[in-house]
Enzyme design. Structure first.
Site, mmCIF file in Angstrom:
data_model
loop_
_atom_site.group_PDB
_atom_site.id
_atom_site.type_symbol
_atom_site.label_atom_id
_atom_site.label_comp_id
_atom_site.label_asym_id
_atom_site.label_seq_id
_atom_site.Cartn_x
_atom_site.Cartn_y
_atom_site.Cartn_z
ATOM 1 N N SER A 46 0.831 -1.203 0.000
ATOM 2 C CA SER A 46 0.000 0.000 0.000
ATOM 3 C C SER A 46 0.862 1.249 0.000
ATOM 4 C CB SER A 46 -0.873 0.050 1.250
ATOM 5 O OG SER A 46 -1.611 -1.119 1.386
ATOM 6 N N HIS A 88 -1.075 -2.558 -7.037
ATOM 7 C CA HIS A 88 -1.826 -2.278 -5.809
ATOM 8 C C HIS A 88 -3.327 -2.434 -6.035
ATOM 9 C CE1 HIS A 88 -3.143 0.815 -2.576
ATOM 10 N NE2 HIS A 88 -3.033 -0.374 -2.040
ATOM 11 N N GLU A 130 -3.624 0.197 -9.010
ATOM 12 C CA GLU A 130 -2.545 1.152 -9.277
ATOM 13 C C GLU A 130 -1.307 0.340 -9.683
ATOM 14 O OE1 GLU A 130 -3.331 4.916 -6.291
ATOM 15 O OE2 GLU A 130 -2.516 3.122 -5.383
ATOM 16 N N ASN A 179 -4.041 6.891 -1.846
ATOM 17 C CA ASN A 179 -3.769 7.124 -0.428
ATOM 18 C C ASN A 179 -3.142 8.492 -0.191
ATOM 19 O OD1 ASN A 179 -4.857 4.763 0.528
ATOM 20 N ND2 ASN A 179 -2.970 3.597 0.288
HETATM 21 N N1 LIG Z 1 -6.154 -5.184 3.608
HETATM 22 C C1 LIG Z 1 -6.262 -4.144 2.794
HETATM 23 O O1 LIG Z 1 -7.237 -3.383 2.808
HETATM 24 C C2 LIG Z 1 -5.168 -3.880 1.779
HETATM 25 C C3 LIG Z 1 -5.464 -3.150 0.634
HETATM 26 C C4 LIG Z 1 -4.455 -2.937 -0.326
HETATM 27 C C5 LIG Z 1 -3.181 -3.428 -0.086
HETATM 28 N N2 LIG Z 1 -2.927 -4.126 1.070
HETATM 29 C C6 LIG Z 1 -1.565 -4.649 1.246
HETATM 30 O O2 LIG Z 1 -1.564 -6.045 1.005
HETATM 31 C C7 LIG Z 1 -0.571 -6.694 1.807
HETATM 32 C C8 LIG Z 1 -1.218 -7.815 2.606
HETATM 33 O O3 LIG Z 1 -2.292 -7.306 3.357
HETATM 34 P P1 LIG Z 1 -3.442 -8.243 3.922
HETATM 35 O O4 LIG Z 1 -4.485 -7.324 4.474
HETATM 36 O O5 LIG Z 1 -3.820 -9.291 2.945
HETATM 37 O O6 LIG Z 1 -2.663 -8.946 5.149
HETATM 38 P P2 LIG Z 1 -3.032 -10.289 5.930
HETATM 39 O O7 LIG Z 1 -2.385 -10.175 7.255
HETATM 40 O O8 LIG Z 1 -4.499 -10.567 5.853
HETATM 41 O O9 LIG Z 1 -2.293 -11.433 5.079
HETATM 42 C C9 LIG Z 1 -0.914 -11.582 4.997
HETATM 43 C C10 LIG Z 1 -0.592 -13.065 4.839
HETATM 44 O O10 LIG Z 1 0.785 -13.191 4.558
HETATM 45 C C11 LIG Z 1 1.250 -14.333 5.256
HETATM 46 N N3 LIG Z 1 2.704 -14.296 5.366
HETATM 47 C C12 LIG Z 1 3.467 -13.740 6.326
HETATM 48 N N4 LIG Z 1 4.794 -13.927 6.041
HETATM 49 C C13 LIG Z 1 4.838 -14.613 4.867
HETATM 50 C C14 LIG Z 1 5.886 -15.097 4.062
HETATM 51 N N5 LIG Z 1 7.167 -14.908 4.389
HETATM 52 N N6 LIG Z 1 5.561 -15.757 2.934
HETATM 53 C C15 LIG Z 1 4.270 -15.975 2.563
HETATM 54 N N7 LIG Z 1 3.243 -15.543 3.304
HETATM 55 C C16 LIG Z 1 3.523 -14.858 4.441
HETATM 56 C C17 LIG Z 1 0.511 -14.301 6.551
HETATM 57 O O11 LIG Z 1 0.543 -15.561 7.202
HETATM 58 C C18 LIG Z 1 -0.881 -13.893 6.093
HETATM 59 O O12 LIG Z 1 -1.670 -15.012 5.748
HETATM 60 C C19 LIG Z 1 0.057 -5.598 2.640
HETATM 61 O O13 LIG Z 1 1.202 -5.123 1.996
HETATM 62 C C20 LIG Z 1 -1.010 -4.507 2.659
HETATM 63 O O14 LIG Z 1 -0.481 -3.217 2.858
HETATM 64 C C21 LIG Z 1 -3.891 -4.386 1.995
#
Ligand SMILES: NC(=O)c1ccc[n+]([C@@H]2O[C@H](COP(=O)([O-])OP(=O)(O)OC[C@H]3O[C@@H](n4cnc5c(N)ncnc54)[C@H](O)[C@@H]3O)[C@@H](O)[C@H]2O)c1
Length: 400
Positions: free
Chosen positions: A123, A144, A156, A195
């Site tokens: 993000s 993104h 994005e 953002n």
């Molecule tokens: N949630 C949102 O609204 C949103 C929106 C856009 C972007 N993002 C971005 O997406 C990314 C993930 O966010 P999320 O909300 O899905 O998080 P989340 O915590 O729901 O999921 C992350 C997953 O990654 C796994 N993980 C941790 N270390 C790992 C590794 N070394 N290898 C493989 N898997 C691993 C975790 O076990 C977990 O299942 C972040 O960078 C976040 O900024 C999130």
């Protein structure tokens, strides 16, 4: 790489975003390997995917056999070595931590074929830094998605300092193939488009409230009912999560200094008390009984054009930095946050001169960088480019 060549993909991280992105790729015909650190997380990711595909079938958006076929294209593993073999693309979707992401990129780089593209769903973190963790920085870019990725139509695509145009073009095309609208962020700027502009309008609302110029309900009522935005800024901050808004705010402050000075007096106590908004039941509002009621009769308490002035100013900084063009900024804000209009098209309609005067007035009054007009706006007005009324502003307008 040509888009037709993307047949096998790896998705690292099976969480909220990763499982949705894996689903989109599978629905578009890719063989997908979902990677996470434990079988439990992988199973949870698959359950989320099944639930979402069932919803699509229920709503008659896809046929049952297509949902089953998509699911059959997804496999799971905790081994990067196994997942990385023969992939054409990997999307990294692990938690937002630069050291962790760099490690994941280095690992993906060591196992994936040398022509594979490696993208990040970050993000806010630096794509360039992730690229440097690999031997193929030209094939590393940001992709993104917005939450939930299955439904939100914006992506994005971010170019890091060393990303090739070809990689950007392939990912934009892939986004289209997944049914999304890509916008291009040409520089590795913090907050990308959505953002960053949102961060600016949040700060203006927080400062206005903190100075006692309006109540939070009054600001939200004006934004919603007068401005036609789907939520007021306090309601939206609660909805996104104050902790997440805070983290993005800090990143923007570090990157752009005083222009993004956070309203710490207001936000820090919320963070300290873990009042993160909807998810904790309490933030700016009490969410115990559901969505806060924003009173209609306060719809004139706050001047909505202040929000627009600050948004247009930040959009102008994106243009000034050559990070995005007006079309992509407008598309980003409309699809990423459901704004009723993009900031650049709004400016052209209401008058760039009008918004520039508003910024000057606010800057003279509060002496805060957030209101200091971007040179792009000064330049447009000096040239007479004040918007639709004269046929030229951010856009060229036909007289008929
Ligand atoms: N949630 C949102 O609204 C949103 C929106 C856009 C972007 N993002 C971005 O997406 C990314 C993930 O966010 P999320 O909300 O899905 O998080 P989340 O915590 O729901 O999921 C992350 C997953 O990654 C796994 N993980 C941790 N270390 C790992 C590794 N070394 N290898 C493989 N898997 C691993 C975790 O076990 C977990 O299942 C972040 O960078 C976040 O900024 C999130």
């Amino acid at each position: 790489m040509a888009i037709e060549k993307i047949k096998k993909a790896g998705v690292a991280g099976a969480g909220a975003m990763g499982s949705g992105i894996a689903q989109l790729l599978a629905m578009a015909g890719c063989e997908v390997t979902l990677i996470d650190v434990s079988d439990e997380f992988l199973q949870k990711g698959m359950e989320k995917m099944k639930w979402s595909l069932d919803k699509f079938v229920e709503k008659k958006r896809i046929r049952r056999e297509d949902a089953d076929a998509a699911l059959a294209r997804v496999s799971v593993t905790t081994s990067y070595e196994q997942a990385g073999k023969n992939i054409d693309l990997a999307i990294e979707v692990v938690p937002e931590n630069i050291e962790l992401k760099k490690k994941v990129f280095a690992t993906l780089d060591s196992f994936a074929p040398s022509n594979a593209i490696l993208a990040s769903n970050t993000s806010a973190l630096s794509i360039t830094e992730m690229g440097k963790a690999t031997k193929r920085p030209d094939k590393v870019a940001g992709m993104h998605f917005f939450n939930p990725p299955q439904l939100m139509t914006l992506v994005e695509v971010i170019k890091g300092d060393n990303t090739s145009q070809e990689t950007v073009a392939t990912l934009a095309e892939l986004a289209r193939k997944l049914g999304k609208t890509p916008v291009i962020v040409r520089k590795d700027v913090r907050g990308f488009i959505v953002n960053r502009v949102l961060g600016a309008v949040f700060n203006e609302a927080f400062w206005a409230y903190n100075r006692g110029e309006a109540t939070k309900e009054g600001i939200d009522a004006s934004i919603k009912y007068t401005g036609g935005f789907p939520m007021g800024w306090f309601e939206l901050a609660d909805f996104i999560g104050i902790d997440i808004s805070y983290d993005v705010g800090e990143i923007l402050y570090q990157a752009y200094g005083e222009r993004f000075k956070p309203c710490s007096e207001l936000i820090d106590p919320l963070i300290k008390e873990k009042r993160y908004g909807q998810k904790t039941g309490l933030g700016f509002y009490d969410w115990a009984k559901g969505r806060p009621r924003i009173p209609f009769n306060l719809l004139d308490e706050y001047d909505v054009e202040r929000t627009w002035a600050v948004a247009v100013n930040e959009a102008s900084w994106l243009i000034h930095d050559d990070a995005a063009n007006p079309e992509d900024i407008d598309t980003g804000m409309k699809l990423g946050t459901f704004w009723p209009s993009g900031p650049c098209e709004h400016a052209d309609r209401i008058g760039i001169d009008f918004l520039l005067d508003k910024l000057k007035e606010l800057y003279a009054k509060y002496k805060m960088e957030i209101y200091k007009p971007c040179p792009v706006l000064e330049n447009y007005v000096t040239k007479g480019w004040t918007g639709k009324k004269v046929g030229q502003g951010f856009y060229k307008w036909n007289s008929n």
